[in-house]
Design a protein around this motif. Structure first.
Motif, mmCIF file in Angstrom:
data_model
loop_
_atom_site.group_PDB
_atom_site.id
_atom_site.type_symbol
_atom_site.label_atom_id
_atom_site.label_comp_id
_atom_site.label_asym_id
_atom_site.label_seq_id
_atom_site.Cartn_x
_atom_site.Cartn_y
_atom_site.Cartn_z
ATOM 1 N N ASP A 123 0.826 -1.216 0.000
ATOM 2 C CA ASP A 123 0.000 0.000 0.000
ATOM 3 C C ASP A 123 0.856 1.259 0.000
ATOM 4 O O ASP A 123 0.510 2.255 -0.637
ATOM 5 C CB ASP A 123 -0.951 -0.007 1.202
ATOM 6 C CG ASP A 123 -2.190 -0.870 0.931
ATOM 7 O OD1 ASP A 123 -2.495 -1.097 -0.265
ATOM 8 O OD2 ASP A 123 -2.835 -1.307 1.901
ATOM 9 N N SER A 135 -10.045 9.387 -8.418
ATOM 10 C CA SER A 135 -9.286 8.191 -8.024
ATOM 11 C C SER A 135 -9.314 7.977 -6.513
ATOM 12 O O SER A 135 -9.392 6.839 -6.042
ATOM 13 C CB SER A 135 -7.842 8.299 -8.511
ATOM 14 O OG SER A 135 -7.172 9.341 -7.820
ATOM 15 N N ASP A 136 -9.245 9.059 -5.754
ATOM 16 C CA ASP A 136 -9.133 8.922 -4.298
ATOM 17 C C ASP A 136 -9.520 10.270 -3.703
ATOM 18 O O ASP A 136 -8.675 11.120 -3.416
ATOM 19 C CB ASP A 136 -7.676 8.541 -3.950
ATOM 20 C CG ASP A 136 -7.477 8.286 -2.459
ATOM 21 O OD1 ASP A 136 -8.361 8.645 -1.657
ATOM 22 O OD2 ASP A 136 -6.422 7.719 -2.104
ATOM 23 N N SER A 139 -7.938 11.425 -0.269
ATOM 24 C CA SER A 139 -6.546 11.848 -0.403
ATOM 25 C C SER A 139 -6.468 13.200 -1.099
ATOM 26 O O SER A 139 -5.653 14.066 -0.737
ATOM 27 C CB SER A 139 -5.747 10.819 -1.216
ATOM 28 O OG SER A 139 -5.589 9.633 -0.478
ATOM 29 N N LEU A 162 -2.432 8.064 0.102
ATOM 30 C CA LEU A 162 -3.299 6.913 -0.221
ATOM 31 C C LEU A 162 -4.348 6.783 0.888
ATOM 32 O O LEU A 162 -4.014 6.883 2.073
ATOM 33 C CB LEU A 162 -2.502 5.602 -0.282
ATOM 34 C CG LEU A 162 -3.354 4.348 -0.567
ATOM 35 C CD1 LEU A 162 -3.686 4.235 -2.054
ATOM 36 C CD2 LEU A 162 -2.663 3.066 -0.106
ATOM 37 N N THR A 163 -5.587 6.583 0.515
ATOM 38 C CA THR A 163 -6.577 6.180 1.517
ATOM 39 C C THR A 163 -7.279 4.936 1.029
ATOM 40 O O THR A 163 -7.440 4.710 -0.166
ATOM 41 C CB THR A 163 -7.651 7.267 1.797
ATOM 42 O OG1 THR A 163 -8.267 7.617 0.571
ATOM 43 C CG2 THR A 163 -7.054 8.475 2.453
ATOM 44 N N LYS A 164 -7.667 4.129 1.993
ATOM 45 C CA LYS A 164 -8.290 2.845 1.676
ATOM 46 C C LYS A 164 -9.342 2.561 2.731
ATOM 47 O O LYS A 164 -9.096 2.802 3.918
ATOM 48 C CB LYS A 164 -7.232 1.741 1.787
ATOM 49 C CG LYS A 164 -6.877 1.059 0.489
ATOM 50 C CD LYS A 164 -5.825 0.018 0.767
ATOM 51 C CE LYS A 164 -6.196 -1.274 0.076
ATOM 52 N NZ LYS A 164 -5.121 -2.268 0.177
ATOM 53 N N ILE A 165 -10.473 2.062 2.306
ATOM 54 C CA ILE A 165 -11.489 1.660 3.279
ATOM 55 C C ILE A 165 -11.741 0.173 3.093
ATOM 56 O O ILE A 165 -11.854 -0.323 1.980
ATOM 57 C CB ILE A 165 -12.794 2.463 3.089
ATOM 58 C CG1 ILE A 165 -12.525 3.934 3.461
ATOM 59 C CG2 ILE A 165 -13.908 1.906 3.977
ATOM 60 C CD1 ILE A 165 -13.674 4.862 3.184
ATOM 61 N N SER A 166 -11.764 -0.523 4.203
ATOM 62 C CA SER A 166 -11.988 -1.967 4.143
ATOM 63 C C SER A 166 -12.871 -2.339 5.327
ATOM 64 O O SER A 166 -12.442 -2.243 6.471
ATOM 65 C CB SER A 166 -10.640 -2.692 4.201
ATOM 66 O OG SER A 166 -10.864 -4.070 4.406
ATOM 67 N N ALA A 170 -10.456 2.100 8.128
ATOM 68 C CA ALA A 170 -9.923 2.947 7.065
ATOM 69 C C ALA A 170 -8.443 3.201 7.301
ATOM 70 O O ALA A 170 -8.003 3.369 8.442
ATOM 71 C CB ALA A 170 -10.682 4.267 7.015
ATOM 72 N N TYR A 243 -5.349 -4.592 8.468
ATOM 73 C CA TYR A 243 -5.481 -5.756 7.583
ATOM 74 C C TYR A 243 -6.073 -6.967 8.300
ATOM 75 O O TYR A 243 -6.137 -8.049 7.736
ATOM 76 C CB TYR A 243 -4.110 -6.133 6.985
ATOM 77 C CG TYR A 243 -3.494 -4.982 6.225
ATOM 78 C CD1 TYR A 243 -3.912 -4.660 4.936
ATOM 79 C CD2 TYR A 243 -2.499 -4.198 6.812
ATOM 80 C CE1 TYR A 243 -3.344 -3.592 4.250
ATOM 81 C CE2 TYR A 243 -1.934 -3.125 6.133
ATOM 82 C CZ TYR A 243 -2.377 -2.820 4.857
ATOM 83 O OH TYR A 243 -1.829 -1.763 4.183
#
Ligand SMILES: [Zn+2]
Length: 251
Positions: A123, A135-136, A139, A162-166, A170, A243
């Motif tokens: 990541d 895209s993001d 961010s 970078l940002t991510k959500i799962s 986050a 994760y």
């Protein structure tokens, strides 16, 4: 040059009672010296390889080697040779080797790599300097703030995001290559800027946030639901929880 071979050291001396010198015929005059042989490499003892004994007559001073002992002296020597004990250092090499094996096994078990570190590294490699609204978007918004508030000294055009959500978590990653130029107290402002955005995004509502702000090489500012650090020694592994649980060992 590899130098190895055998050496011997004196490991005990004792009188042999009821013995008789075959030369001067005096009784109770035999004194035996026992030598412990050991293999060595560069004079470091590795392991023991047998004993040898020498008998000396205290009366006539004649010395004889073990192979010259008469049957009676041989028998008496056997009965007494337990008095000559090897010092531990004859096993030094084997002992050290055993310790080394034990040590590397323990290190191998405890430092078994957390596979989540690869996920985080992957990541981190996805961080880019120019996130777009499409895209993001998060961010993108964080970048807009940094572009306005960060000083020229730390050059916001070099920042990566970078940002991510799962699920209910986050991950927000920012890299500020010159972060170390900022005084420690000032660095937390970078976290504040990130939080200004994350606190006001619907996408983050009710989510556990894992924020990592990286300097040139390593994470310096970290904030998770259970951990917060502002230090070059910040524990990057605290971000792994994003994760999920650490997978069970395969061993
Ligand atoms: Zn003698």
């Amino acid at each position: 040059m590899i130098y190895f071979g055998t050496r011997a050291s004196n490991i005990g001396n004792f009188d042999i009672p009821n013995s008789k010198c075959s030369y001067c015929e005096q009784s109770n005059t035999q004194r035996v010296s026992v030598f412990g042989k050991y293999a060595h490499i560069f004079w470091i003892p590795i392991f023991p390889i047998g004993k040898k004994a020498v008998a000396e007559c205290m009366h006539c001073k004649r010395t004889i080697e073990q192979k010259e002992f008469d049957p009676e002296l041989k028998k008496l020597y056997k009965e007494n040779k337990g008095k000559a004990k090897r010092p531990f250092w004859h096993w030094l090499g084997l002992g050290l080797f055993g310790l080394l094996v034990a040590f590397t096994t323990i290190v191998g078990i405890t430092s078994e790599k957390d596979p989540r570190s690869d996920l985080l590294t992957a990541d981190e490699e996805l961080m880019i300097t120019n996130p777009t609204m499409e895209s993001d978007s998060i961010s993108y918004k964080i970048k807009q703030l940094f572009d306005n508030f960060a000083t020229e000294e730390i050059d916001p055009s070099e920042f990566k995001y970078l940002t991510k959500i799962s699920g209910d978590k986050a991950l927000i990653l920012v890299q500020i290559p010159k972060l170390r130029k900022v005084e420690k107290e000032g660095r937390t402002q970078a976290l504040d800027i990130v939080k200004m955005i994350t606190d006001n995004q619907q996408a983050f509502e009710g989510k556990d946030l894992y924020i990592g702000i990286k300097g040139f090489i390593s994470m310096i500012l970290i904030k998770t639901p259970t951990y917060e650090a502002n230090s070059r020694l910040a524990s990057t592994s605290e971000l792994y929880e994003f994760y999920g649980q650490k997978p069970e060992s395969q061993k």
